[in-house]
Every structure is written in structure tokens, then in C-alpha cells.
Scaffold this active site. Structure first.
Site, PDB file in Angstrom:
ATOM      1  CE1 TYR A 151      -3.961   2.174   0.717  1.00 27.36           C
ATOM      2  CE2 TYR A 151      -2.605   3.146   2.444  1.00 27.36           C
ATOM      3  CZ  TYR A 151      -3.742   3.175   1.652  1.00 27.36           C
ATOM      4  OH  TYR A 151      -4.653   4.196   1.797  1.00 27.36           O
ATOM      5  CB  VAL A 193      -8.676   1.836  14.873  1.00 25.06           C
ATOM      6  CG1 VAL A 193      -8.699   3.305  14.445  1.00 25.06           C
ATOM      7  CG2 VAL A 193      -8.684   1.711  16.374  1.00 25.06           C
ATOM      8  NE  ARG A 217      -2.529   5.083  12.660  1.00 20.94           N
ATOM      9  CZ  ARG A 217      -1.483   4.507  13.257  1.00 20.94           C
ATOM     10  NH1 ARG A 217      -0.856   5.135  14.246  1.00 20.94           N
ATOM     11  NH2 ARG A 217      -1.050   3.319  12.872  1.00 20.94           N
TER      12      ARG A 217
HETATM   13  P1  NAD Z   1     -12.670   1.791   0.384  1.00 24.34           P
HETATM   14  O1  NAD Z   1     -12.010   0.469   0.403  1.00 24.34           O
HETATM   15  O2  NAD Z   1     -13.984   1.961   1.044  1.00 24.34           O
HETATM   16  O3  NAD Z   1     -12.841   2.305  -1.119  1.00 24.34           O
HETATM   17  C1  NAD Z   1     -11.986   1.935  -2.158  1.00 24.34           C
HETATM   18  C2  NAD Z   1     -12.839   1.646  -3.393  1.00 24.34           C
HETATM   19  O4  NAD Z   1     -11.970   1.298  -4.476  1.00 24.34           O
HETATM   20  C3  NAD Z   1     -13.773   0.448  -3.171  1.00 24.34           C
HETATM   21  O5  NAD Z   1     -15.062   0.772  -3.607  1.00 24.34           O
HETATM   22  C4  NAD Z   1     -13.146  -0.654  -4.017  1.00 24.34           C
HETATM   23  O6  NAD Z   1     -14.082  -1.596  -4.449  1.00 24.34           O
HETATM   24  C5  NAD Z   1     -12.499   0.145  -5.122  1.00 24.34           C
HETATM   25  N1  NAD Z   1     -11.399  -0.537  -5.797  1.00 24.34           N
HETATM   26  C6  NAD Z   1     -10.358  -1.198  -5.213  1.00 24.34           C
HETATM   27  N2  NAD Z   1      -9.536  -1.685  -6.156  1.00 24.34           N
HETATM   28  C7  NAD Z   1     -10.060  -1.313  -7.367  1.00 24.34           C
HETATM   29  C8  NAD Z   1      -9.674  -1.512  -8.719  1.00 24.34           C
HETATM   30  N3  NAD Z   1      -8.560  -2.193  -9.034  1.00 24.34           N
HETATM   31  N4  NAD Z   1     -10.463  -1.011  -9.692  1.00 24.34           N
HETATM   32  C9  NAD Z   1     -11.588  -0.322  -9.390  1.00 24.34           C
HETATM   33  N5  NAD Z   1     -11.996  -0.099  -8.129  1.00 24.34           N
HETATM   34  C10 NAD Z   1     -11.245  -0.589  -7.136  1.00 24.34           C
HETATM   35  O7  NAD Z   1     -11.619   2.838   0.968  1.00 24.34           O
HETATM   36  P2  NAD Z   1     -11.772   4.388   1.315  1.00 24.34           P
HETATM   37  O8  NAD Z   1     -11.509   4.538   2.743  1.00 24.34           O
HETATM   38  O9  NAD Z   1     -13.015   4.942   0.740  1.00 24.34           O
HETATM   39  O10 NAD Z   1     -10.514   4.964   0.543  1.00 24.34           O
HETATM   40  C11 NAD Z   1     -10.651   5.640  -0.705  1.00 24.34           C
HETATM   41  C12 NAD Z   1      -9.294   6.155  -1.139  1.00 24.34           C
HETATM   42  O11 NAD Z   1      -8.778   7.066  -0.178  1.00 24.34           O
HETATM   43  C13 NAD Z   1      -8.250   5.049  -1.318  1.00 24.34           C
HETATM   44  O12 NAD Z   1      -7.453   5.341  -2.453  1.00 24.34           O
HETATM   45  C14 NAD Z   1      -7.430   5.160  -0.061  1.00 24.34           C
HETATM   46  O13 NAD Z   1      -6.117   4.724  -0.264  1.00 24.34           O
HETATM   47  C15 NAD Z   1      -7.499   6.651   0.227  1.00 24.34           C
HETATM   48  N6  NAD Z   1      -7.287   6.929   1.653  1.00 24.34           N
HETATM   49  C16 NAD Z   1      -8.249   6.621   2.568  1.00 24.34           C
HETATM   50  C17 NAD Z   1      -8.009   6.851   3.921  1.00 24.34           C
HETATM   51  C18 NAD Z   1      -9.049   6.543   4.976  1.00 24.34           C
HETATM   52  O14 NAD Z   1      -8.771   6.744   6.151  1.00 24.34           O
HETATM   53  N7  NAD Z   1     -10.227   6.103   4.637  1.00 24.34           N
HETATM   54  C19 NAD Z   1      -6.801   7.408   4.329  1.00 24.34           C
HETATM   55  C20 NAD Z   1      -5.835   7.682   3.360  1.00 24.34           C
HETATM   56  C21 NAD Z   1      -6.098   7.459   2.025  1.00 24.34           C
HETATM   57  N1  UDP Z   2      -5.955  -0.652  16.099  1.00 28.07           N
HETATM   58  C1  UDP Z   2      -6.298  -1.118  17.357  1.00 28.07           C
HETATM   59  N2  UDP Z   2      -7.329  -2.005  17.468  1.00 28.07           N
HETATM   60  C2  UDP Z   2      -8.049  -2.421  16.394  1.00 28.07           C
HETATM   61  C3  UDP Z   2      -7.718  -1.925  15.104  1.00 28.07           C
HETATM   62  C4  UDP Z   2      -6.651  -1.053  14.999  1.00 28.07           C
HETATM   63  O1  UDP Z   2      -5.675  -0.754  18.358  1.00 28.07           O
HETATM   64  O2  UDP Z   2      -8.986  -3.215  16.591  1.00 28.07           O
HETATM   65  C5  UDP Z   2      -4.861   0.322  15.964  1.00 28.07           C
HETATM   66  C6  UDP Z   2      -3.800  -0.045  14.932  1.00 28.07           C
HETATM   67  O3  UDP Z   2      -2.814  -0.868  15.513  1.00 28.07           O
HETATM   68  C7  UDP Z   2      -3.263   1.337  14.572  1.00 28.07           C
HETATM   69  C8  UDP Z   2      -4.478   2.253  14.720  1.00 28.07           C
HETATM   70  O4  UDP Z   2      -5.415   1.532  15.513  1.00 28.07           O
HETATM   71  O5  UDP Z   2      -2.283   1.740  15.493  1.00 28.07           O
HETATM   72  C9  UDP Z   2      -5.120   2.603  13.398  1.00 28.07           C
HETATM   73  O6  UDP Z   2      -5.326   1.421  12.666  1.00 28.07           O
HETATM   74  P1  UDP Z   2      -6.126   1.400  11.280  1.00 28.07           P
HETATM   75  O7  UDP Z   2      -6.024   0.009  10.779  1.00 28.07           O
HETATM   76  O8  UDP Z   2      -7.471   1.988  11.454  1.00 28.07           O
HETATM   77  O9  UDP Z   2      -5.350   2.411  10.322  1.00 28.07           O
HETATM   78  P2  UDP Z   2      -3.804   2.733  10.018  1.00 28.07           P
HETATM   79  O10 UDP Z   2      -3.683   4.170  10.396  1.00 28.07           O
HETATM   80  O11 UDP Z   2      -2.906   1.864  10.852  1.00 28.07           O
HETATM   81  O12 UDP Z   2      -3.657   2.479   8.575  1.00 28.07           O
END
Ligand code: NAD
Ligand code: UDP
Ligand code: UDP
Length: 322
Positions: A151, A193, A217
Site C-alpha cells: 500500500y 480502528v 492517529r
Molecule cells: P474503500 O475500500 O472503502 O474504497 C476503495 C474503493 O476502491 C472500493 O469501492 C473498491 O471496491 C475500489 N477498488 C479497489 N480496487 C479497485 C480496482 N482495481 N479497480 C476499481 N476499483 C477498485 O476505501 P476508502 O476509505 O473509501 O478509501 C478511498 C481512497 O482514499 C483510497 O485510495 C485510499 O487509499 C485513500 N485513503 C483513505 C483513507 C481513509 O482513512 N479512509 C486514508 C488515506 C487514504
Molecule cells: N488498532 C487497534 N485495534 C483495532 C484496530 C486497529 O488498536 O482493533 C490500531 C492499529 O494498531 C493502529 C491504529 O489503531 O495503530 C489505526 O489502525 P487502522 O487500521 O485503522 O489504520 P492505520 O492508520 O494503521 O492504517
């Protein structure tokens, strides 16, 4: 802040059936734009976009972004990628392909159409950070061969591709580094989490603190995050990012567990479980650039954002959907 005209545009949202993507689709439709939602439903769900399917300006297409895509749109939000560590580690090679091949295809599409493209990057590019809070000029501290690398390195490579297309082809790019985001439509079993703690509390189970629970976080409510993404897309070509988008409020996982217990009214206890490999110790965005370039600051405090999030998960539990 230079802005675009706000007449109706059609935006491609990859990953539009996911957690953040579906909220972004909602906001774009509400603003009067058209949306082409592209998703392979790996971690997203049709339920997240079901309410939009009758809208004439919304279209859903099943497609995997690791394959080329030939469509006509006015701008691209590239969100496709599993985001939860549990999900993205299930098929790590596919995760890297999605970030890297997906970025190449979407950049090729943006280049052919000469339209702006926004990349959903991540605070994970900072890895286990050695400076705190994290500023955009920090290059990060990422293990290139660990279980999170599919990732982290995939997203880092995508950023590289975005900036190379910008330099080579003068493509208009926007790179958002998104910090932990939460809210309704998170997958209840995605292992992140916020969903874990709330689901455990609602089921009356123990809350699992990984490690000592003192790691931190910063949690951004999804409405705030989507507002930041839209503002970033609406900037002029000079604003490329990377821009941190996140809520600077920093919490230990123990503090988050307390808040989840309070927000659910549950009587859960906290128990300890092993810390996953390469788990970052601390994370907090410096959002000076977002404030200056986008006039953006998050509005929703954690305690307030947890309420609709709990309501969403409670409804799933009560309807037997989780
Ligand atoms: P999510 O898993 O809910 O959404 C991701 C979507 O992408 C899903 O609908 C999945 O089916 C689709 N997808 C995955 N692989 C694919 C592919 N090869 N082709 C087409 N579709 C595909 O996750 P999210 O939390 O909504 O995250 C959305 C974006 O934001 C991601 O790129 C993620 O890396 C980024 N992001 C999210 C967070 C967060 O905390 N949620 C933090 C940092 C970055
Ligand atoms: N974490 C936790 N308990 C859980 C799930 C996650 O203590 O049941 C912790 C994990 O180890 C990390 C933080 O919560 O330190 C955030 O985890 P998450 O998977 O949500 O996102 P990350 O920021 O690590 O991608
Ligand atoms: N691409 C795409 N849709 C388009 C244009 C290109 O999916 O409308 C893909 C194309 O198949 C290629 C990638 O984007 O794999 C990169 O395209 P680019 O034109 O930058 O590079 P090239 O085709 O020269 O490799």
C-alpha cells in the site's frame, strides 16, 4: 484562490462505491455535476451508491482500473484502492497493481482528455514518521519490504507517476495526502480502528487495543475530507500538492476506545492484542498548506463525528446486515 467555473461538469470517480468515494459522488451530484462512478466492488458496495442510481446525472460502471479505460469526462478523482490494512494485505500484489497500473491508466486517460486529475494519496507515504506533526516536505520513513509496503510504496509510486506526468506532459495534477478518515459507510468488518471499536462496543464485545494503545492517529470526519477534495480539485493548475488533508486533533487508541464506549453507551472492557508489523507510532497532519491554498479546515470534532458513525453501524446491526 483561483477557481474554476462551476457550470455542470462530469467527473470520473474511481473507487466511487467505496466509503469516501460514495460521499464524494453524493457531493458532486448535489453540486449539480455529473458523475461516472467506476469500481470493481473489491471493498466497496452497491449499497453505498444505490440511492444515486435513479439520478440521470449518475452512472455506475463495473471496471478494474488496472485495465485501460476509454471514457469522456471533465475531471478525474482517482480513489480506487483498498484502504484498510486488512483489505489491502489480503492480495498485496493486486494492491500495488491497483495503485501503480491504476495511476498509469488514469493519468493516460487524463492526458488524452487534457483534464485535471486528483490522486487520493495517503499519510502512509510518511510511514512510521520521524518528524511530528507531518509536513508535506517530509520524505517519510517507510519499510519497503514489510506487509504494509504494498500500500505505502504503491501510493508513493503513484505520487511519482503523477509528478512525472505533470513535468513531462504539463498535466494538471492534484495530490491529496489523506489522513485517517471515518464516518458512515465505512465497512463494518474492514478491521480499521474506528469500525472495529464501534462494532465491538455495539456487540458488547471487548475492545481490542493493539499494542499498548498509546500509538496515535488523527481522525477526520468524511464530510470534512470530501470538502477538502472538492476544494483541491477546484484550484487552478498552479496548485498540484501534495496537500495534507486531515484533522489535526490527535488521539491515542486508548482515548479513541473511551470515546467509542461513550458514543455507544456500551459497557465494553479494553483488552490488549498484538501490535501489527510496522504500525506507525504517531500520526498528525500539519495542514498549513491546506489552510492557505484551499481555505480549508476540518469542522467536525471527533466526539461529534462519532455520533452519525455509531448511528450508521447501529442501524446495520439492528437490520442484521452485519
Ligand atoms: P474503500 O475500500 O472503502 O474504497 C476503495 C474503493 O476502491 C472500493 O469501492 C473498491 O471496491 C475500489 N477498488 C479497489 N480496487 C479497485 C480496482 N482495481 N479497480 C476499481 N476499483 C477498485 O476505501 P476508502 O476509505 O473509501 O478509501 C478511498 C481512497 O482514499 C483510497 O485510495 C485510499 O487509499 C485513500 N485513503 C483513505 C483513507 C481513509 O482513512 N479512509 C486514508 C488515506 C487514504
Ligand atoms: N488498532 C487497534 N485495534 C483495532 C484496530 C486497529 O488498536 O482493533 C490500531 C492499529 O494498531 C493502529 C491504529 O489503531 O495503530 C489505526 O489502525 P487502522 O487500521 O485503522 O489504520 P492505520 O492508520 O494503521 O492504517
Ligand atoms: N489509457 C487509458 N485511457 C485513455 C488513454 C490511455 O486507459 O483514454 C491508458 C493506456 O492504455 C496506457 C496508459 O493509459 O496504458 C498510459 O497512457 P499514455 O498515453 O500516457 O502512455 P502510452 O500509451 O504511451 O504507454
Amino acid at each position: 484562490m483561483p477557481t474554476r467555473n462551476h457550470f455542470r461538469k462530469t467527473y470520473l470517480v474511481t473507487g466511487g462505491a467505496g466509503f469516501i468515494g460514495s460521499h464524494l459522488c453524493d457531493r458532486l451530484i448535489a453540486a449539480g455535476h455529473g458523475v461516472l462512478c467506476v469500481d470493481n466492488y473489491l471493498t466497496g458496495s452497491r449499497d453505498n451508491i444505490a440511492h444515486l442510481l435513479g439520478n440521470p446525472y449518475f452512472e455506475a460502471m463495473r471496471h478494474d482500473v488496472t485495465f485501460p479505460l476509454f471514457v469522456e469526462v471533465d475531471g478525474i478523482f482517482n480513489l480506487a484502492c483498498p484502504a484498510s490494512p486488512v483489505h489491502y494485505q489480503r492480495d498485496p500484489v493486486q494492491t500495488t497493481k491497483t495503485s501503480v497500473h491504476g495511476a498509469i491508466n488514469m493519468l493516460g486517460l487524463a492526458k488524452r482528455l487534457n483534464v485535471p486529475i486528483l490522486q487520493a494519496s495517503t499519510s502512509e507515504v510518511y510511514g512510521d514518521p520521524e518528524i511530528h506533526p507531518q509536513t508535506e516536505d517530509y520524505w517519510g520513513h517507510v519499510n519497503p519490504i514489510g506487509t504494509r509496503s504494498c500500500y505505502d510504496e504503491g501510493k508513493r509510486c503513484a505520487e511519482t507517476l503523477f509528478f512525472d506526468y505533470h513535468r513531462e506532459h504539463n498535466l494538471e495534477i492534484k495530490v491529496a495526502r489523506i489522513f485517517n478518515t471515518y464516518g458512515p459507510r465505512m465497512h463494518p468488518n474492514d478491521g480499521r480502528v474506528v469500525s472495529n471499536f464501534i462494532m465491538q462496543a455495539l456487540r458488547g464485545e471487548d475492545i481490542t487495543l493493539y499494542g499498548d494503545g498509546e500509538q496515535t492517529r488523527s481522525f477526520c470526519y468524511v464530510d470534512d475530507l470530501v470538502e477538502g477534495l472538492i476544494r483541491l480539485m477546484d484550484t487552478g493548475p498552479a496548485v498540484t500538492g501534495p496537500v495534507n488533508l486531515g484533522n489535526p486533533g490527535e488521539f491515542t487508541m486508548r482515548e479513541l476506545a473511551h470515546q467509542a464506549i461513550m458514543a455507544t453507551g456500551a459497557g465494553s472492557r479494553m483488552i490488549h492484542a498484538p501490535l501489527p508489523a510496522d504500525d506507525p507510532r504517531q500520526r498528525q497532519p500539519d495542514i498549513t498548506i491546506a489552510k492557505d491554498a484551499l481555505a480549508w479546515t476540518p469542522q467536525v470534532a471527533l466526539i461529534d463525528g462519532l455520533k452519525p458513525t455509531v448511528a450508521y453501524f447501529r442501524d446495520l446491526v439492528e437490520r442484521g446486515l452485519s
